[in-house]
Design a protein around this motif. Structure first.
Motif, PDB file in Angstrom:
ATOM      1  N   VAL A  55      19.522  15.442   0.510  1.00  0.00           N
ATOM      2  CA  VAL A  55      18.317  14.664   0.247  1.00  0.00           C
ATOM      3  C   VAL A  55      18.232  13.526   1.255  1.00  0.00           C
ATOM      4  CG1 VAL A  55      17.137  13.218  -1.445  1.00  0.00           C
ATOM      5  CG2 VAL A  55      18.355  15.273  -2.188  1.00  0.00           C
ATOM      6  N   HIS A  56      17.057  13.376   1.874  1.00  0.00           N
ATOM      7  CA  HIS A  56      16.881  12.394   2.933  1.00  0.00           C
ATOM      8  C   HIS A  56      15.436  11.905   2.945  1.00  0.00           C
ATOM      9  CE1 HIS A  56      14.637  15.403   5.264  1.00  0.00           C
ATOM     10  NE2 HIS A  56      15.542  16.260   4.803  1.00  0.00           N
ATOM     11  N   PRO A  57      15.146  10.780   3.578  1.00  0.00           N
ATOM     12  CA  PRO A  57      13.764  10.309   3.676  1.00  0.00           C
ATOM     13  C   PRO A  57      12.872  11.347   4.350  1.00  0.00           C
ATOM     14  CG  PRO A  57      15.290   8.575   4.311  1.00  0.00           C
ATOM     15  CD  PRO A  57      16.097   9.826   4.185  1.00  0.00           C
ATOM     16  N   GLY A  58      11.718  11.610   3.748  1.00  0.00           N
ATOM     17  CA  GLY A  58      10.795  12.614   4.278  1.00  0.00           C
ATOM     18  C   GLY A  58      10.911  13.977   3.635  1.00  0.00           C
ATOM     19  N   CYS A  76       5.645  15.584  -3.995  1.00  0.00           N
ATOM     20  CA  CYS A  76       5.712  14.239  -3.427  1.00  0.00           C
ATOM     21  C   CYS A  76       6.756  14.246  -2.316  1.00  0.00           C
ATOM     22  CB  CYS A  76       6.055  13.210  -4.504  1.00  0.00           C
ATOM     23  SG  CYS A  76       4.636  12.711  -5.521  1.00  0.00           S
ATOM     24  N   THR A  77       7.143  13.064  -1.855  1.00  0.00           N
ATOM     25  CA  THR A  77       8.050  12.943  -0.719  1.00  0.00           C
ATOM     26  C   THR A  77       9.079  11.860  -1.006  1.00  0.00           C
ATOM     27  OG1 THR A  77       6.204  13.497   0.755  1.00  0.00           O
ATOM     28  CG2 THR A  77       8.180  12.598   1.787  1.00  0.00           C
ATOM     29  N   VAL A  78      10.309  12.070  -0.549  1.00  0.00           N
ATOM     30  CA  VAL A  78      11.354  11.061  -0.669  1.00  0.00           C
ATOM     31  C   VAL A  78      11.121   9.966   0.370  1.00  0.00           C
ATOM     32  CG1 VAL A  78      13.828  10.601  -0.396  1.00  0.00           C
ATOM     33  CG2 VAL A  78      13.061  12.667  -1.594  1.00  0.00           C
ATOM     34  N   GLY A  79      11.222   8.690  -0.067  1.00  0.00           N
ATOM     35  CA  GLY A  79      11.055   7.587   0.858  1.00  0.00           C
ATOM     36  C   GLY A  79      12.353   6.920   1.250  1.00  0.00           C
ATOM     37  N   LEU A  80      13.369   7.037   0.393  1.00  0.00           N
ATOM     38  CA  LEU A  80      14.617   6.312   0.610  1.00  0.00           C
ATOM     39  C   LEU A  80      15.678   6.925  -0.275  1.00  0.00           C
ATOM     40  CD1 LEU A  80      15.589   3.611   2.089  1.00  0.00           C
ATOM     41  CD2 LEU A  80      15.270   2.490  -0.112  1.00  0.00           C
ATOM     42  N   ASP A 186      -4.966   5.784  11.183  1.00  0.00           N
ATOM     43  CA  ASP A 186      -4.054   6.639  11.945  1.00  0.00           C
ATOM     44  C   ASP A 186      -2.809   7.008  11.142  1.00  0.00           C
ATOM     45  OD1 ASP A 186      -5.276   4.348  13.833  1.00  0.00           O
ATOM     46  OD2 ASP A 186      -5.283   6.251  14.917  1.00  0.00           O
ATOM     47  N   LEU A 187      -2.396   6.091  10.250  1.00  0.00           N
ATOM     48  CA  LEU A 187      -1.271   6.391   9.369  1.00  0.00           C
ATOM     49  C   LEU A 187      -1.822   7.225   8.217  1.00  0.00           C
ATOM     50  CD1 LEU A 187       1.791   5.494   9.315  1.00  0.00           C
ATOM     51  CD2 LEU A 187       1.127   4.073   7.378  1.00  0.00           C
ATOM     52  N   TRP A 188      -1.992   8.493   8.458  1.00  0.00           N
ATOM     53  CA  TRP A 188      -2.765   9.377   7.594  1.00  0.00           C
ATOM     54  C   TRP A 188      -1.932   9.905   6.442  1.00  0.00           C
ATOM     55  CZ3 TRP A 188      -7.839   9.739   7.870  1.00  0.00           C
ATOM     56  CH2 TRP A 188      -8.482  10.755   7.164  1.00  0.00           C
ATOM     57  N   PHE A 189      -2.440   9.763   5.218  1.00  0.00           N
ATOM     58  CA  PHE A 189      -1.805  10.329   4.033  1.00  0.00           C
ATOM     59  C   PHE A 189      -2.694  11.414   3.455  1.00  0.00           C
ATOM     60  CE2 PHE A 189      -0.101   5.813   2.903  1.00  0.00           C
ATOM     61  CZ  PHE A 189       0.762   5.874   3.984  1.00  0.00           C
ATOM     62  N   GLU A 190      -2.078  12.450   2.944  1.00  0.00           N
ATOM     63  CA  GLU A 190      -2.791  13.466   2.184  1.00  0.00           C
ATOM     64  C   GLU A 190      -1.991  13.755   0.914  1.00  0.00           C
ATOM     65  OE1 GLU A 190      -5.675  14.553   2.431  1.00  0.00           O
ATOM     66  OE2 GLU A 190      -6.290  14.060   4.477  1.00  0.00           O
ATOM     67  N   HIS A 191      -2.553  14.626   0.072  1.00  0.00           N
ATOM     68  CA  HIS A 191      -1.913  14.965  -1.190  1.00  0.00           C
ATOM     69  C   HIS A 191      -0.502  15.514  -0.939  1.00  0.00           C
ATOM     70  CE1 HIS A 191      -5.840  14.284  -2.671  1.00  0.00           C
ATOM     71  NE2 HIS A 191      -6.350  15.406  -2.221  1.00  0.00           N
ATOM     72  N   GLY A 192       0.479  14.938  -1.627  1.00  0.00           N
ATOM     73  CA  GLY A 192       1.864  15.363  -1.474  1.00  0.00           C
ATOM     74  C   GLY A 192       2.681  14.458  -0.581  1.00  0.00           C
ATOM     75  N   ASP A 193       2.029  13.532   0.145  1.00  0.00           N
ATOM     76  CA  ASP A 193       2.747  12.569   0.990  1.00  0.00           C
ATOM     77  C   ASP A 193       3.247  11.363   0.203  1.00  0.00           C
ATOM     78  OD1 ASP A 193       2.438  13.991   3.376  1.00  0.00           O
ATOM     79  OD2 ASP A 193       0.531  13.025   3.858  1.00  0.00           O
ATOM     80  N   SER A 194       2.794  11.198  -1.030  1.00  0.00           N
ATOM     81  CA  SER A 194       3.152  10.021  -1.815  1.00  0.00           C
ATOM     82  C   SER A 194       4.664   9.820  -1.871  1.00  0.00           C
ATOM     83  CB  SER A 194       2.625  10.150  -3.245  1.00  0.00           C
ATOM     84  OG  SER A 194       1.261   9.892  -3.302  1.00  0.00           O
ATOM     85  N   GLY A 195       5.064   8.575  -1.672  1.00  0.00           N
ATOM     86  CA  GLY A 195       6.483   8.237  -1.693  1.00  0.00           C
ATOM     87  C   GLY A 195       7.155   8.370  -0.352  1.00  0.00           C
ATOM     88  N   GLY A 196       6.471   8.940   0.639  1.00  0.00           N
ATOM     89  CA  GLY A 196       7.066   9.184   1.947  1.00  0.00           C
ATOM     90  C   GLY A 196       7.505   7.914   2.648  1.00  0.00           C
TER      91      GLY A 196
END
Length: 253
Positions: A55-58, A76-80, A186-196
């Motif tokens: 498990v890692h960021p991203g 979702c996405t791991v941030g830390l 430019d820092l674009w988020f879409e569905h599933g990026d939350s927490g990245g």
């Protein structure tokens, strides 16, 4: 850092979207797919021997739950990554929390949401995934990794993110408020990026953790909303499993 709003530990209906004058949409809600800086330990501290999953960021994370009689998957996405005592955790957005087992994108079980604080409007929370024994933990994001934390983000700084849906892109901080960072589209988020993971490059060739991807503005220039590292750590300290020991984050050496 002071807290805002009325916080509860139990699961509740998210207070989102807030009033029409702001019109924010949390990224993960439609993602259906049918430490504080201080004494730190290197990422290798909690590595399992030949782990099936690291498990890692991203990293993309998924949960499956039943809603309205239908089985629905959420990404979702791991941030830390970090630890409290001997327990290891992955950090993501508060609105990502769902009951049940959390898996990676290949369906490998990695843990469960042991602790979380829901988002209430722009009072942002967190989700802590308690990782199973045998799951590897890393601060690496490929050729570089998290080596520090930036608790003083400033307007004009370039930041980048890694999300499970849109991958890697960068933008510029436009405004910093108490508990919220705004960036250019430019820092674009879409569905599933939350927490990245959201970070900035550092002189050592690695990255400073700035915060986690949370939402986007649905009007104007579609600014991105980031939960700052300082606010995130404060929320974990207040509402996470840190009564006896503090949350510490993993870093690369």
């Amino acid at each position: 850092m002071r807290s805002r709003g009325n916080h509860e530990s139990r699961a509740t209906t998210l207070g989102w979207p807030p009033p029409a004058r702001i019109r924010r949409l949390l990224v993960a809600l439609a993602a259906a797919v049918c430490g504080t800086a201080g004494t730190l330990l290197p990422a290798s501290h909690a590595q399992a021997t030949d782990p099936v999953v690291v498990v890692h960021p991203g990293l993309a994370i998924r949960t499956t739950t039943e809603e309205g009689g239908k089985v629905v998957g959420f990404q979702c996405t791991v941030g830390l990554t970090g630890f409290v005592g001997k327990a290891r955790y992955a950090v993501t957005a508060g609105h990502c929390r769902r009951p049940g087992v959390v898996t990676d994108a290949d369906g490998n079980p990695i843990g469960w949401y042991e602790s979380y604080q829901p988002d209430r409007g722009l009072t942002l929370g967190f989700g802590l995934i308690r990782l199973y024994e045998g799951i590897g933990v890393s601060a690496s994001m490929g050729a570089f990794g998290l080596s520090s934390v930036d608790v003083d983000p400033r307007r004009g700084q370039q930041v980048c993110k890694i999300g499970a849906t849109t991958g890697w892109n960068c933008g510029t901080i436009t405004k910093v408020e108490d508990g919220v960072i705004y960036t250019t589209r430019d820092l674009w988020f879409e569905h599933g990026d939350s927490g990245g993971v959201v970070y900035r490059q550092t002189a050592d060739g690695h990255a400073a953790f700035v915060g986690i991807a949370m939402a986007y503005v649905n009007d104007g220039d579609r600014e991105a909303i980031v939960e700052p590292a300082g606010w995130l750590f404060d929320q974990i300290r207040r509402y996470g499993p840190t009564a006896n020991e503090p949350f510490k984050w993993y870093r690369v050496q």
